[in-house]
Design a protein around this motif. Sequence first.
Motif, PDB file in Angstrom:
ATOM      1  N   LEU A 193      -3.382   4.365   9.264  1.00  0.00           N
ATOM      2  CA  LEU A 193      -2.628   6.013   8.351  1.00  0.00           C
ATOM      3  C   LEU A 193      -4.140   6.830   7.797  1.00  0.00           C
ATOM      4  O   LEU A 193      -4.123   7.992   7.387  1.00  0.00           O
ATOM      5  CB  LEU A 193      -1.957   5.345   7.365  1.00  0.00           C
ATOM      6  CG  LEU A 193      -1.120   4.800   7.174  1.00  0.00           C
ATOM      7  CD1 LEU A 193      -0.805   4.151   5.885  1.00  0.00           C
ATOM      8  CD2 LEU A 193       0.158   5.032   7.819  1.00  0.00           C
ATOM      9  N   GLY A 194      -4.972   6.616   9.188  1.00  0.00           N
ATOM     10  CA  GLY A 194      -6.325   7.452   8.963  1.00  0.00           C
ATOM     11  C   GLY A 194      -6.770   7.256   7.671  1.00  0.00           C
ATOM     12  O   GLY A 194      -8.388   8.422   7.303  1.00  0.00           O
ATOM     13  N   LEU A 195      -7.023   5.862   6.953  1.00  0.00           N
ATOM     14  CA  LEU A 195      -7.136   6.217   5.464  1.00  0.00           C
ATOM     15  C   LEU A 195      -9.344   5.751   5.434  1.00  0.00           C
ATOM     16  O   LEU A 195      -9.769   5.887   5.017  1.00  0.00           O
ATOM     17  CB  LEU A 195      -6.859   5.595   5.190  1.00  0.00           C
ATOM     18  CG  LEU A 195      -5.877   6.528   4.658  1.00  0.00           C
ATOM     19  CD1 LEU A 195      -4.385   4.253   3.596  1.00  0.00           C
ATOM     20  CD2 LEU A 195      -5.355   7.005   3.337  1.00  0.00           C
ATOM     21  N   ALA A 207      -2.215   4.817  -1.692  1.00  0.00           N
ATOM     22  CA  ALA A 207      -0.217   4.015  -2.623  1.00  0.00           C
ATOM     23  C   ALA A 207      -0.932   5.231  -4.665  1.00  0.00           C
ATOM     24  O   ALA A 207       0.110   4.851  -4.553  1.00  0.00           O
ATOM     25  CB  ALA A 207      -0.665   2.341  -2.640  1.00  0.00           C
ATOM     26  N   GLU A 208      -1.807   5.304  -5.246  1.00  0.00           N
ATOM     27  CA  GLU A 208      -1.746   5.435  -6.515  1.00  0.00           C
ATOM     28  C   GLU A 208      -1.138   6.917  -6.460  1.00  0.00           C
ATOM     29  O   GLU A 208      -0.194   7.209  -7.525  1.00  0.00           O
ATOM     30  CB  GLU A 208      -2.360   5.691  -6.864  1.00  0.00           C
ATOM     31  CG  GLU A 208      -3.984   4.565  -6.971  1.00  0.00           C
ATOM     32  CD  GLU A 208      -5.445   5.205  -7.576  1.00  0.00           C
ATOM     33  OE1 GLU A 208      -5.793   6.515  -7.643  1.00  0.00           O
ATOM     34  OE2 GLU A 208      -5.786   3.889  -7.543  1.00  0.00           O
ATOM     35  N   ASP A 209      -0.807   7.974  -5.135  1.00  0.00           N
ATOM     36  CA  ASP A 209      -0.074   9.235  -5.671  1.00  0.00           C
ATOM     37  C   ASP A 209       1.430   8.349  -5.008  1.00  0.00           C
ATOM     38  O   ASP A 209       2.237   9.789  -4.126  1.00  0.00           O
ATOM     39  CB  ASP A 209      -0.662  10.382  -4.627  1.00  0.00           C
ATOM     40  CG  ASP A 209      -1.986  10.596  -5.735  1.00  0.00           C
ATOM     41  OD1 ASP A 209      -1.726  10.284  -6.739  1.00  0.00           O
ATOM     42  OD2 ASP A 209      -3.067  10.685  -4.642  1.00  0.00           O
ATOM     43  N   GLY A 210       1.598   7.421  -4.184  1.00  0.00           N
ATOM     44  CA  GLY A 210       2.688   7.692  -3.275  1.00  0.00           C
ATOM     45  C   GLY A 210       4.038   6.259  -3.773  1.00  0.00           C
ATOM     46  O   GLY A 210       4.211   5.792  -5.099  1.00  0.00           O
ATOM     47  N   GLU A 244       8.656  12.404  13.028  1.00  0.00           N
ATOM     48  CA  GLU A 244       8.143  13.550  12.537  1.00  0.00           C
ATOM     49  C   GLU A 244       7.820  14.793  11.433  1.00  0.00           C
ATOM     50  O   GLU A 244       8.600  14.828  10.914  1.00  0.00           O
ATOM     51  CB  GLU A 244       9.940  14.114  13.247  1.00  0.00           C
ATOM     52  CG  GLU A 244       9.893  13.515  15.139  1.00  0.00           C
ATOM     53  CD  GLU A 244      11.930  13.731  15.063  1.00  0.00           C
ATOM     54  OE1 GLU A 244      11.885  14.720  14.710  1.00  0.00           O
ATOM     55  OE2 GLU A 244      12.412  13.311  16.894  1.00  0.00           O
ATOM     56  N   GLY A 245       7.099  15.667  12.007  1.00  0.00           N
ATOM     57  CA  GLY A 245       6.848  16.276  10.919  1.00  0.00           C
ATOM     58  C   GLY A 245       5.544  15.506  10.336  1.00  0.00           C
ATOM     59  O   GLY A 245       4.872  14.027  11.077  1.00  0.00           O
ATOM     60  N   PRO A 246       4.917  16.129   8.911  1.00  0.00           N
ATOM     61  CA  PRO A 246       3.855  16.116   8.394  1.00  0.00           C
ATOM     62  C   PRO A 246       3.955  13.914   7.429  1.00  0.00           C
ATOM     63  O   PRO A 246       5.110  13.929   7.705  1.00  0.00           O
ATOM     64  CB  PRO A 246       3.786  16.574   6.235  1.00  0.00           C
ATOM     65  CG  PRO A 246       4.409  17.397   7.175  1.00  0.00           C
ATOM     66  CD  PRO A 246       5.006  16.875   8.162  1.00  0.00           C
ATOM     67  N   LEU A 247       2.554  13.305   8.154  1.00  0.00           N
ATOM     68  CA  LEU A 247       2.590  11.549   8.071  1.00  0.00           C
ATOM     69  C   LEU A 247       2.637  11.820   6.024  1.00  0.00           C
ATOM     70  O   LEU A 247       1.406  11.659   6.137  1.00  0.00           O
ATOM     71  CB  LEU A 247       1.585  11.402   8.377  1.00  0.00           C
ATOM     72  CG  LEU A 247       1.896   9.560   8.506  1.00  0.00           C
ATOM     73  CD1 LEU A 247       3.473   9.176   9.413  1.00  0.00           C
ATOM     74  CD2 LEU A 247       1.161   9.272   9.142  1.00  0.00           C
ATOM     75  N   PRO A 248       3.921  11.188   5.869  1.00  0.00           N
ATOM     76  CA  PRO A 248       3.480  10.581   4.337  1.00  0.00           C
ATOM     77  C   PRO A 248       2.514   9.354   3.889  1.00  0.00           C
ATOM     78  O   PRO A 248       3.074   8.554   3.867  1.00  0.00           O
ATOM     79  CB  PRO A 248       5.158  10.402   3.818  1.00  0.00           C
ATOM     80  CG  PRO A 248       5.933   9.681   5.126  1.00  0.00           C
ATOM     81  CD  PRO A 248       5.118  10.108   6.249  1.00  0.00           C
ATOM     82  N   LEU A 252       3.809   5.902   2.438  1.00  0.00           N
ATOM     83  CA  LEU A 252       3.110   4.613   3.556  1.00  0.00           C
ATOM     84  C   LEU A 252       1.998   3.549   2.712  1.00  0.00           C
ATOM     85  O   LEU A 252       2.994   2.237   2.541  1.00  0.00           O
ATOM     86  CB  LEU A 252       2.299   5.175   5.111  1.00  0.00           C
ATOM     87  CG  LEU A 252       3.563   5.993   5.323  1.00  0.00           C
ATOM     88  CD1 LEU A 252       3.165   6.729   6.990  1.00  0.00           C
ATOM     89  CD2 LEU A 252       4.816   4.706   6.504  1.00  0.00           C
ATOM     90  N   ALA A 253       1.550   3.806   2.862  1.00  0.00           N
ATOM     91  CA  ALA A 253       0.340   3.020   1.766  1.00  0.00           C
ATOM     92  C   ALA A 253       1.150   2.290   0.431  1.00  0.00           C
ATOM     93  O   ALA A 253       0.730   1.011   0.377  1.00  0.00           O
ATOM     94  CB  ALA A 253      -0.928   4.358   1.223  1.00  0.00           C
ATOM     95  N   ALA A 254       1.611   2.859  -0.220  1.00  0.00           N
ATOM     96  CA  ALA A 254       2.136   2.430  -1.414  1.00  0.00           C
ATOM     97  C   ALA A 254       3.924   0.955  -0.761  1.00  0.00           C
ATOM     98  O   ALA A 254       3.591   0.451  -1.555  1.00  0.00           O
ATOM     99  CB  ALA A 254       3.030   3.304  -1.903  1.00  0.00           C
ATOM    100  N   SER A 255       4.106   1.656   0.017  1.00  0.00           N
ATOM    101  CA  SER A 255       5.325   0.660   0.319  1.00  0.00           C
ATOM    102  C   SER A 255       4.803  -0.378   1.204  1.00  0.00           C
ATOM    103  O   SER A 255       5.397  -1.636   0.992  1.00  0.00           O
ATOM    104  CB  SER A 255       5.972   2.169   1.119  1.00  0.00           C
ATOM    105  OG  SER A 255       6.775   2.799   0.786  1.00  0.00           O
ATOM    106  N   PHE A 256       3.879  -0.316   2.472  1.00  0.00           N
ATOM    107  CA  PHE A 256       3.106  -1.537   2.932  1.00  0.00           C
ATOM    108  C   PHE A 256       2.718  -2.065   1.942  1.00  0.00           C
ATOM    109  O   PHE A 256       2.752  -3.510   1.997  1.00  0.00           O
ATOM    110  CB  PHE A 256       1.781  -0.752   3.849  1.00  0.00           C
ATOM    111  CG  PHE A 256       0.825  -1.470   4.185  1.00  0.00           C
ATOM    112  CD1 PHE A 256       0.890  -2.785   5.071  1.00  0.00           C
ATOM    113  CD2 PHE A 256      -0.596  -2.158   3.743  1.00  0.00           C
ATOM    114  CE1 PHE A 256       0.242  -3.763   5.161  1.00  0.00           C
ATOM    115  CE2 PHE A 256      -1.528  -3.105   3.547  1.00  0.00           C
ATOM    116  CZ  PHE A 256      -1.060  -3.768   4.853  1.00  0.00           C
TER     117      PHE A 256
END
Length: 359
Positions: A193-195, A207-210, A244-248, A252-256
Motif C-alpha cells: 500500500l506504499g505505507l 486504518a483510522e480513516d478507513g 482501477e482509479g485511485p487506491l482506497p 484497504l488498511a482497515a479491512s486488512f
Amino acid sequence: MYGGDRAHLFITSNGGAPVTLVMGIESSCDETGVGLVRDGKLLGECLSSSMSEHVRFGGVVPEVAARAHLEAMVPTVRQAVERAGVSMSEIDAIAVTAGPGLATALQVGLASAKAYSLSLGIPLLGVHHLAGHVAADTLVHGDLPDRSVSLVVSGGHTSLLLLGDLARDPIVHLGDTADDAAGEAFDKVARILGLGYPGGPAIQRAAEDGDPDAIRFPRPTTTRWGFSFSGLKTAVARWVDRCEGPLPVADLAASFQEAVVDVLTAKAVDACVSHEVDTLVIAGGVAANSRLREVAERRCADAGVTVRVPPPYLCTDNGAMIAAVGSMLTSVDAPWSPLELSTDPSAPLTRALLSRTRD
C-alpha cells in the motif's frame, strides 16, 4: 565457573521471601533493551532502537542491527541502571535472550551478558524471547494465574499457547502460524500500500480513516487454533492489482487489519473456552495494535474471559520483559545457565529457560 560467593546471594524481603535483582538484556532484532526487575517489580529500563537505520531497506538488516547493538549496549546498560536507582554491584543475576532471533544480534547480547556475569561474579540465565513477551504482562498486572492461554503475536511469531507456571512448567502449543506471522503480514501489506516500514503502526494509522467493512478479505485458517496470513496478504495484493482509479488506501488498511484481528481474537477466545481457562494474555509487538485490543476486550467480555495486555511500550521488544522472566526463574530456584551457553536463532518455545550449549 562463576567467581565469588555472589552467585548464590539472595536479597531477603521483609516477609522472608527470596528476592533477586535481575538485569535483563534483549537484542534479538533491532532494539537493544535493558531492564532491572526485583521481585517481579520493574525498577528501571532503557531502550535503544536502530529502526531508523533499517527504514530505507524496508526491513531489518541483521548486520546493521548487530553493529547498532555493539554501539548501544554499554550506554543502554548504564542508563537503565541509573534509572533503576541501583548500582551494578547490587545486581544478582543476568538474564539474556538466547533465542530466537537474528543470529548476529543475539550473539552481541549474549556476549555482553556473559561479560557482565563474569566481571560481577553473578549467575547467567538464558531465556526464550517469546516467554519474555508473556512475562512482560506480569510487570503491570501481577502474577499469572495457575492456568492461562496466551496469544503471542509479533513480526516473526503467531502462536496460541496453553500456560501453567511459566517458570516451571512446559509450554503447550495449541496452534502456530503455518506461514507469515501476523506482524510480517502487516509489514508486507504496508509495503504493497506504499505505507512504509514498520508496517504495524503504519497500517493502524491509515486504518483510522478507513471502513473495516469496505472490503471482505478472507479469514484464512489451517487447524482449529492454527494461523495462516500469507493468503490474506496475497488477497490484498490481488485487489490492488485489479483496482482501477485511485487506491482506497485507508479502506484497504482497515479491512486488512480487521481480517487479522477477527482471526486472532476468534481463535484465542475459542481456545480459552475450550480449555476452560478464564484468562487470556495477549503479548508481542502486534499486541500494541489498538483495534486488536478493542476487539479482544469485547469478545473476552462476552465469553466471560479476562483479557490481559501489557501497555504498548512493553509489547515491543524490551529488556524489562527479559528481566521479568529472570525474576520468575530465580524465584523458583531454576538452574543457572552455563557460560558455554550458545544462542539458538530458531529456538522452539517449550520452556522459558534455554540451556543450549555448543556441540
